[in-house]
Design an enzyme around this catalytic site. Structure first.
Site, PDB file in Angstrom:
ATOM      1  N   ARG A  86      12.410  -6.405   3.260  1.00 11.92           N
ATOM      2  CA  ARG A  86      12.264  -4.953   3.155  1.00 11.92           C
ATOM      3  C   ARG A  86      13.361  -4.226   3.937  1.00 11.92           C
ATOM      4  NH1 ARG A  86       6.617  -1.730   3.711  1.00 11.92           N
ATOM      5  NH2 ARG A  86       6.776  -2.053   5.949  1.00 11.92           N
ATOM      6  N   LYS A 115       0.822  -1.209   0.000  1.00 10.59           N
ATOM      7  CA  LYS A 115       0.000   0.000   0.000  1.00 10.59           C
ATOM      8  C   LYS A 115       0.856   1.260   0.000  1.00 10.59           C
ATOM      9  CE  LYS A 115      -1.171   0.174   4.914  1.00 10.59           C
ATOM     10  NZ  LYS A 115      -0.279   1.270   5.318  1.00 10.59           N
ATOM     11  N   ARG A 134      -7.621   2.066  11.630  1.00  7.38           N
ATOM     12  CA  ARG A 134      -7.237   0.667  11.761  1.00  7.38           C
ATOM     13  C   ARG A 134      -8.145  -0.084  12.724  1.00  7.38           C
ATOM     14  NH1 ARG A 134      -1.463   1.717  10.357  1.00  7.38           N
ATOM     15  NH2 ARG A 134      -0.299  -0.217  10.403  1.00  7.38           N
ATOM     16  N   ARG A 141      13.419  -2.181   9.498  1.00  7.50           N
ATOM     17  CA  ARG A 141      12.603  -1.581  10.548  1.00  7.50           C
ATOM     18  C   ARG A 141      12.316  -2.612  11.621  1.00  7.50           C
ATOM     19  NH1 ARG A 141       7.638   1.253   7.491  1.00  7.50           N
ATOM     20  NH2 ARG A 141       6.517   0.080   9.066  1.00  7.50           N
ATOM     21  N   ARG A 195       1.697  -8.148  13.881  1.00 12.00           N
ATOM     22  CA  ARG A 195       0.937  -7.117  13.156  1.00 12.00           C
ATOM     23  C   ARG A 195      -0.163  -7.749  12.312  1.00 12.00           C
ATOM     24  NH1 ARG A 195       5.422  -3.955  10.071  1.00 12.00           N
ATOM     25  NH2 ARG A 195       3.812  -2.504   9.458  1.00 12.00           N
TER      26      ARG A 195
END
Ligand code: AMP
Length: 216
Positions: free
Chosen positions: A128, A14, A89, A161, A172
């Site tokens: 990532r 996203k 959220r 991260r 998550r």
């Protein structure tokens, strides 16, 4: 004026789509994740509280997040519209947003859900890397930097991260399924939902999103 909301599991792509949409429609970007990362970098009171949740992949409490978005929406003008990214959220956040938008006389044009299966997602998240200096993003396999571990844009060393690490990603995902997934029905019932397949190539996903927005 186009007011969008973009949703998706962590790592659905996203962020990439958000950047393309923002540029294409000249929208303002309101990302609660970016706001929290900036506050944490500054070590502000908000940042210090947020850090306890963000580093574990948990959601920052609704009240604090709602207050931040309320202030952002009330203090800035968005002549072309805005894109909310990573907010709401939870159901409580969605309801708070509805109240805030109504007070400002604003409406959402569409809610984009970038859909993806969990295996693809775990692969994406594990690889990532981000530049802590200029926020450029890379992937060790799909979009590597020219020099491994170094940002192409500013030369800074890349990092993973804290919330992209496996245990945090799984956490998550669990939270997403419990708290955020129900919002898909919430917005479908309002006739705003636009679902795109996040497994497709980036430009195909983007074209589908544009087509969907224009239809709305
Ligand atoms: P993101 O970059 O959108 O994945 O956000 C990074 C982290 O910031 C999340 O894992 C949460 O800890 C926190 N965060 C961002 N947006 C929200 C939100 N709307 N509600 C609660 N916590 C959030």
């Amino acid at each position: 004026m186009i007011n969008l909301l973009i949703m998706g599991k962590p790592g659905a792509g996203k962020g990439t789509q958000a950047k393309k949409i923002l540029r294409h429609y000249h929208l303002a970007h309101i990302s609660t994740g970016d706001i929290y990362r900036e506050e944490m970098r500054k070590e502000s009171p908000i940042g210090l509280i947020a850090k306890q949740y963000v580093s574990r992949g948990e959601l920052v409490p609704d009240d604090m997040t709602n207050d931040i978005v309320e202030e952002v929406l009330h203090t800035h003008k968005y002549p072309n519209g805005f894109m909310l990214d990573g907010y709401p959220r939870t159901r409580a956040q969605a309801e708070a947003l509805d109240c805030n938008l109504a007070r400002l006389g604003l409406k959402l044009t569409a809610v984009i859900n970038v859909d993806i299966n969990d295996e693809v997602l775990m692969h994406r998240m594990a690889g990532r890397r981000v530049c802590p200096n200029c926020q450029a993003t890379y992937h060790v396999a799909n979009h590597p930097p020219q020099v491994p571990g170094i940002c192409d844009v500013c030369g800074h060393e890349l990092i993973q991260r804290e919330d992209d690490k496996e245990t945090s990603v799984l956490n998550r995902l669990r939270i997403y399924n419990k708290m955020t997934k129900p919002l898909i029905d919430y917005y479908r019932e309002k006739g705003l939902l636009l679902v795109v397949d996040g497994d497709l190539p980036v430009n195909t996903v983007f074209k589908e999103i544009c087509k969907g927005i224009e239809e709305k």
